[in-house]
Design an enzyme around this catalytic site. Structure first.
Site, PDB file in Angstrom:
ATOM      1  N   LYS A 129      -0.337 -53.400   6.013  1.00 32.36           N
ATOM      2  CA  LYS A 129       0.754 -53.286   6.987  1.00 32.36           C
ATOM      3  C   LYS A 129       0.975 -54.607   7.741  1.00 32.36           C
ATOM      4  O   LYS A 129       2.064 -54.869   8.219  1.00 32.36           O
ATOM      5  CB  LYS A 129       0.505 -52.122   7.938  1.00 32.36           C
ATOM      6  CG  LYS A 129       0.547 -50.802   7.171  1.00 32.36           C
ATOM      7  CD  LYS A 129       0.748 -49.598   8.021  1.00 32.36           C
ATOM      8  CE  LYS A 129       1.039 -48.363   7.184  1.00 32.36           C
ATOM      9  NZ  LYS A 129      -0.072 -47.977   6.281  1.00 32.36           N
TER      10      LYS A 129
HETATM   11  C1  PLP Z   1       0.047 -47.135   5.187  1.00 35.12           C
HETATM   12  C2  PLP Z   1      -0.967 -47.233   4.109  1.00 35.12           C
HETATM   13  C3  PLP Z   1      -0.718 -46.741   2.807  1.00 35.12           C
HETATM   14  C4  PLP Z   1       0.549 -46.007   2.438  1.00 35.12           C
HETATM   15  O1  PLP Z   1       1.680 -46.836   2.437  1.00 35.12           O
HETATM   16  P1  PLP Z   1       3.146 -46.194   2.470  1.00 35.12           P
HETATM   17  O2  PLP Z   1       4.056 -47.335   2.694  1.00 35.12           O
HETATM   18  O3  PLP Z   1       3.134 -45.227   3.636  1.00 35.12           O
HETATM   19  O4  PLP Z   1       3.372 -45.494   1.182  1.00 35.12           O
HETATM   20  C5  PLP Z   1      -1.689 -46.925   1.839  1.00 35.12           C
HETATM   21  N1  PLP Z   1      -2.871 -47.517   2.121  1.00 35.12           N
HETATM   22  C6  PLP Z   1      -3.138 -48.010   3.363  1.00 35.12           C
HETATM   23  C7  PLP Z   1      -4.467 -48.626   3.615  1.00 35.12           C
HETATM   24  C8  PLP Z   1      -2.210 -47.878   4.397  1.00 35.12           C
HETATM   25  O5  PLP Z   1      -2.498 -48.349   5.620  1.00 35.12           O
END
Ligand code: PLP
Length: 491
Positions: A129
């Site tokens: 993120k």
């Molecule tokens: C947010 C997240 C996901 C999922 O991503 P999306 O964009 O919601 O599909 C997968 N793995 C981790 C570690 C995350 O923080």
């Protein structure tokens, strides 16, 4: 470049053309839809050739300028140069280069196909993120300064999103973050990561309750439109368009790093929850990046896997939503999925609106083409390259062990779901790139269970739990919450 809502009629879209900066600070369109470009910018072979030589920051600039056409080039260049630096993305493995920002690592190259890992988790909070959120922090500061405005981000987190938002917004002029989390319910590592921030514009609020209480408070405050406007409240949730578009960049980067000529294709497997990450891959593919397959990997919360296998989209009730050892994918519905469905039904906004109304009234829709279904567009899913798979706690443990034994690295639980599913879709001649969405240190409880030893912590995180913490504890009380916000914004 204009943006349209997935639910807008063409008349309302024509009346109300939106540019990148207009939608930057917002979430949903006023009609409840999600924003998308009126059409996808295309990349040429000559551009791809030229981009092979670029740094990550330069590549980000080239891609973003196709979408953020109302930000002057020089400003955008400065913003991307400031965001994508080896200092920000410094947590690469010892034998990988931080300068690559998202280094690739070949895990195997055998008769079944080539399996590659692309590290997206080297930013400050050790999860992918940061790739988008760090840019968002700089874009917000820039846009707010331009309009002489300010913004108070108000959200709830059970882990990854809240800390990524705080590390992106810390010290940014014009921005404050009020982040709710359930008191004493996050892991010690996650709590320490957030609460050790001492920046005066970051407010950690530990709510006496569970995550749902935090979310209810956010909804209650956001539904008071007068308060929301006066306090300049906004969010940074996963439907934010700028977040999605920032994620498009690393698909290009992964492709360019794994190939030597544009005639070659690659596939991606993406650990998925809210469909934000893989939606960016879909957009890269629509722009002309030679992506063969996009594989959505889910955990036991398999809403997306069910759709990509059957054409039935069925959101889950709270009691059917499991707490798993890949918790950032524990979702009951996929908030970005509407962006793909809009495409799948031929960019028909009225149809999209009707389908998502049915999600609200009937808990889902069915595009399988079976008698009584809502349509037969599932037959077109293959044209968009989508495939899927599902992974369980037992798969996760086995995969973490395998990867440690075979390749000598420790992967996190979400990435393990990705590798498990990727292996089911390997194809000779088409490298399969698995996106590494977090580092193992964040989910150490499961690493300990799988390997009998702790995950390695990147430098600087060794002692994070013992740093002084800055937070307030509050009951789940809307009136008290509003008073706290007003007191600290001074608005
Ligand atoms: C947010 C997240 C996901 C999922 O991503 P999306 O964009 O919601 O599909 C997968 N793995 C981790 C570690 C995350 O923080």
């Amino acid at each position: 470049m204009h943006y349209v809502s997935t639910r807008a009629t063409s008349a309302s879209a024509a009346r109300n053309p939106q540019q990148f900066s207009d939608i930057l600070l917002g979430g949903l369109a006023p009609d409840g839809g999600l924003y998308l470009p009126a059409e996808y910018p295309q990349v040429t072979g000559a551009e791809l050739d030229a981009w092979r030589k670029l740094s990550y920051a330069e590549l980000a600039y080239e891609i973003l300028r196709k979408f953020a056409t109302d930000i002057p080039d020089a400003d955008l260049k400065a913003l991307t140069a400031r965001t994508y630096t080896p200092e920000v993305y410094r947590n690469a493995r010892a034998d990988e280069s931080s300068a690559d920002i998202t280094p690739l690592r070949v895990l195997e190259d055998g008769a079944q196909g080539k399996l590659v890992l692309q590290a997206l988790s080297n930013g400050p909070t050790l999860a992918f993120k940061d790739m988008a959120m760090q840019l968002l922090g700089n874009l917000f500061e820039y846009a707010l300064a331009r309009n002489n405005d300010e913004l108070n981000i108000f959200g709830a987190t059970s882990g990854d999103t809240g800390s990524a938002a705080e590390y992106a917004m810390r010290g940014k002029r014009g921005v404050r973050v009020f982040m709710l989390s359930p008191h004493k319910k996050m892991s010690a590592f996650q709590t320490a990561q957030m609460f050790s921030l001492q920046d005066p514009n970051i407010f950690n609020i530990a709510v006496e309750g569970v995550f749902d209480d935090c979310q209810d408070l956010v909804k209650a405050v956001s539904n008071d439109l007068e308060f929301k406007a006066r306090q300049k409240i906004g969010t940074v949730n996963s439907i934010n368009w700028a977040r999605v578009v920032a994620q498009v960049v690393y698909y290009f980067r992964g492709y360019l790093a794994a190939t030597t000529a544009n005639s070659q294709k690659v596939s991606f497997t993406v650990p998925s929850g809210n469909f934000g990450n893989i939606c960016a891959g879909h957009i890269a593919r629509m722009m002309g990046l030679p992506i063969d397959k996009l594989v959505a990997a889910t955990n036991e919360n398999d809403v997306l896997d069910e759709f990509f296998r059957t054409g039935v989209y069925r959101v889950r009730k709270p009691a059917e939503t499991f707490h798993t050892s890949s918790p950032s994918m524990d979702i009951s519905k996929a908030s970005n999925f509407e962006r793909f469905v809009y495409e799948l039904v031929g960019r028909d906004a009225e149809r999209t609106h009707a389908l998502f109304r049915k999600v609200d009234t009937h808990g889902g829709f069915d595009l399988s083409g079976a008698p009584g279904s809502d349509g037969d567009e599932f037959k077109d899913v293959a044209k968009f390259g989508f495939l899927s798979g599902r992974s369980t706690h037992a798969d996760r443990l086995a995969t973490i062990r395998d990867v440690a034994d075979d390749y000598g690295i420790t992967i996190d639980t979400h990435t393990a779901d990705g590798i498990k599913v990727a292996r089911e879709h390997l194809q000779p001649g088409v490298p399969m790139i698995v996106l590494e969405t977090a580092l193992a240190a964040k989910f150490n409880e499961t690493i300990l269970e799988a390997l009998g030893q702790d995950a390695e912590r990147p430098a600087g995180f060794e002692d994070i739990e013992s740093l002084p913490q800055r937070f307030v504890v509050m009951p789940a009380d809307v009136v008290r919450m509003k008073a706290y916000i007003a007191e600290h914004t001074g608005l």
